[in-house]
Design a protein around this motif. Structure first.
Motif, PDB file in Angstrom:
ATOM      1  N   ILE A 207      70.629  21.934  37.802  1.00 15.27           N
ATOM      2  CA  ILE A 207      69.816  22.681  38.751  1.00 15.27           C
ATOM      3  C   ILE A 207      68.648  23.255  37.959  1.00 15.27           C
ATOM      4  N   VAL A 208      67.423  22.832  38.291  1.00 15.06           N
ATOM      5  CA  VAL A 208      66.252  23.275  37.531  1.00 15.06           C
ATOM      6  C   VAL A 208      65.539  24.443  38.207  1.00 15.06           C
ATOM      7  N   GLU A 209      65.820  24.646  39.492  1.00 13.35           N
ATOM      8  CA  GLU A 209      65.232  25.796  40.186  1.00 13.35           C
ATOM      9  C   GLU A 209      66.068  26.093  41.426  1.00 13.35           C
ATOM     10  N   GLN A 210      66.188  27.381  41.728  1.00 15.34           N
ATOM     11  CA  GLN A 210      66.933  27.791  42.914  1.00 15.34           C
ATOM     12  C   GLN A 210      66.303  29.046  43.485  1.00 15.34           C
ATOM     13  N   ALA A 211      66.116  29.061  44.814  1.00 15.50           N
ATOM     14  CA  ALA A 211      65.456  30.195  45.460  1.00 15.50           C
ATOM     15  C   ALA A 211      65.650  30.090  46.974  1.00 15.50           C
ATOM     16  N   PRO A 212      65.365  31.171  47.716  1.00 17.05           N
ATOM     17  CA  PRO A 212      65.301  31.058  49.178  1.00 17.05           C
ATOM     18  C   PRO A 212      64.283  30.015  49.583  1.00 17.05           C
ATOM     19  N   VAL A 213      64.498  29.405  50.728  1.00 17.05           N
ATOM     20  CA  VAL A 213      63.694  28.237  51.095  1.00 17.05           C
ATOM     21  C   VAL A 213      62.210  28.554  51.175  1.00 17.05           C
ATOM     22  N   GLN A 214      61.819  29.683  51.746  1.00 19.29           N
ATOM     23  CA  GLN A 214      60.398  29.991  51.849  1.00 19.29           C
ATOM     24  C   GLN A 214      59.783  30.250  50.480  1.00 19.29           C
ATOM     25  N   GLU A 215      60.570  30.845  49.580  1.00 20.80           N
ATOM     26  CA  GLU A 215      60.090  31.103  48.223  1.00 20.80           C
ATOM     27  C   GLU A 215      59.803  29.802  47.477  1.00 20.80           C
ATOM     28  N   ILE A 216      60.641  28.802  47.698  1.00 21.53           N
ATOM     29  CA  ILE A 216      60.422  27.494  47.055  1.00 21.53           C
ATOM     30  C   ILE A 216      59.100  26.895  47.498  1.00 21.53           C
ATOM     31  N   PHE A 217      58.802  27.009  48.785  1.00 20.53           N
ATOM     32  CA  PHE A 217      57.552  26.438  49.289  1.00 20.53           C
ATOM     33  C   PHE A 217      56.333  27.267  48.859  1.00 20.53           C
ATOM     34  N   ASP A 218      56.477  28.594  48.852  1.00 23.28           N
ATOM     35  CA  ASP A 218      55.345  29.457  48.535  1.00 23.28           C
ATOM     36  C   ASP A 218      55.085  29.576  47.037  1.00 23.28           C
ATOM     37  N   HIS A 219      56.166  29.606  46.234  1.00 23.60           N
ATOM     38  CA  HIS A 219      56.009  29.849  44.799  1.00 23.60           C
ATOM     39  C   HIS A 219      56.887  28.896  43.987  1.00 23.60           C
ATOM     40  N   PRO A 220      56.630  27.612  44.031  1.00 22.17           N
ATOM     41  CA  PRO A 220      57.422  26.683  43.216  1.00 22.17           C
ATOM     42  C   PRO A 220      57.179  26.953  41.735  1.00 22.17           C
ATOM     43  N   SER A 221      58.250  27.152  40.979  1.00 19.61           N
ATOM     44  CA  SER A 221      58.093  27.580  39.599  1.00 19.61           C
ATOM     45  C   SER A 221      58.295  26.457  38.593  1.00 19.61           C
ATOM     46  N   HIS A 222      59.259  25.584  38.830  1.00 14.88           N
ATOM     47  CA  HIS A 222      59.522  24.511  37.870  1.00 14.88           C
ATOM     48  C   HIS A 222      58.562  23.344  38.108  1.00 14.88           C
ATOM     49  N   PRO A 223      58.059  22.695  37.045  1.00 18.70           N
ATOM     50  CA  PRO A 223      57.138  21.558  37.233  1.00 18.70           C
ATOM     51  C   PRO A 223      57.717  20.454  38.102  1.00 18.70           C
ATOM     52  N   TYR A 224      59.029  20.245  38.052  1.00 23.57           N
ATOM     53  CA  TYR A 224      59.612  19.186  38.878  1.00 23.57           C
ATOM     54  C   TYR A 224      59.555  19.552  40.357  1.00 23.57           C
ATOM     55  N   THR A 225      59.854  20.805  40.684  1.00 23.44           N
ATOM     56  CA  THR A 225      59.742  21.255  42.076  1.00 23.44           C
ATOM     57  C   THR A 225      58.321  21.088  42.566  1.00 23.44           C
TER      58      THR A 225
END
Length: 311
Positions: A207-225
């Motif tokens: 697992i390279v990144e984990q967050a609430p769904v809206q956070e993933i779309f608004d603030h993707p942190s890992h380069p793969y995401t």
């Protein structure tokens, strides 16, 4: 990897083929195909460690407290038994029902999942049903014992868009009615945005990144995401940002190099990536990532894939 799923919540597992999504789901219920095996760790479910459970105990959990919807209903439904009888078998074994009561309940379940003329379709063989009807029948079997957790491994694979929407709406409705938790495996970020609470992005078994769904779309942190979001086709023809595919190929898992497995494909690769421990670090409220180097704001400023925080 490590993740937690609360009662009634939906966790999405997303990533390219071969990233470990299905194997993770199979590991939870002890169905890792040989010669694979789970060599260490814990799977805590309702206060019990499933990895420490006996084969008999796991059989009680599978199809009972934990239901699973597989990718291909054709491969999962027994072709020589009528669909209704397969649901009856679940009800008799997992709920202790008699044949008459189980038959009545099976017809109710077929009706509940939206199969027309359920009393007639009860007597159908899997090959006599359409792909969408087979998937609905498999969902009926998976929820027959009223599980606490439903694992849906790409439940809309190979279905047309209209049927996909119907199946996903059905799963959401069933979840709201029963309060069960759900793990949804999907490649489709649109599906994830509409039906999930949290997202775990997987790459090469991590697992390279984990967050609430809206956070993933608004603030993707890992380069793969970020690369996955950039690869989503844009529906607006006036949008000047074109779809950008993830460069390179997924790694061969038996030959992973030390450090971050995404570094050979990463546009932000730097010295130190070969020693990244792949442990998750907090970058925001309920938001963790395995990349320790570049913050999301730095990436927005330098990446051609993101502008104004929008993929």
């Amino acid at each position: 990897m490590s993740f937690t799923l609360e009662r009634g919540a939906t966790l999405a597992l997303v990533g390219e083929s071969g990233s470990g999504k299905s194997m993770t789901c199979r590991s939870i219920i002890g169905l890792v195909p040989k010669p694979g095996e789970v060599i260490e760790g814990r799977v805590m479910f309702d206060g019990r460690d499933l990895l420490g459970s006996s084969r008999t105990e796991l059989r009680k959990v599978r199809g009972g407290e934990i239901g699973m919807v597989f990718q291909d209903p054709t491969a999962s439904l027994n072709p020589v038994y009528k669909v209704g009888n397969q649901i009856v078998e679940v009800l008799r074994i997992k709920r202790g029902m008699g044949t008459r009561e189980a038959t009545r309940r099976a017809i109710e379940l077929l009706d509940r999942v939206g199969i027309a003329s359920p009393a007639t379709q009860f007597h159908s063989y899997p090959h006599e049903m359409s792909g969408g009807m087979r998937q609905r029948a498999m969902i009926a079997s998976a929820i027959a014992a009223e599980p606490m957790l439903l694992i849906a491994d790409e439940p809309t694979a190979a279905l047309d868009v209209t049927v996909q929407a119907q199946i996903l709406a059905l799963l959401t409705e069933l979840q709201q009615d029963t309060g069960m938790a759900m793990i949804l495996v999907s490649h489709d970020f649109g599906v994830i945005a509409q039906h999930c609470d949290h997202v775990a992005v997987m790459y090469a078994g991590y697992i390279v990144e984990q967050a609430p769904v809206q956070e993933i779309f608004d603030h993707p942190s890992h380069p793969y995401t970020q690369a996955l979001l950039a690869s989503i086709p844009q529906l607006d023809p006036a949008n000047r940002w074109e779809m950008v595919p993830v460069r390179g190929q997924p790694p061969e898992l038996s030959k992973l190099a030390p450090g971050c497995p995404f570094s050979p494909r990463c546009e932000f690769v730097r010295d130190g990536c070969e020693s990244v421990p792949m442990s998750l670090q907090e970058v925001g409220p309920d938001h963790v990532t395995a990349c320790p180097f570049v913050t999301w704001r730095d990436r927005v400023a330098t990446s051609p894939h993101l502008r104004d925080g929008q993929p």
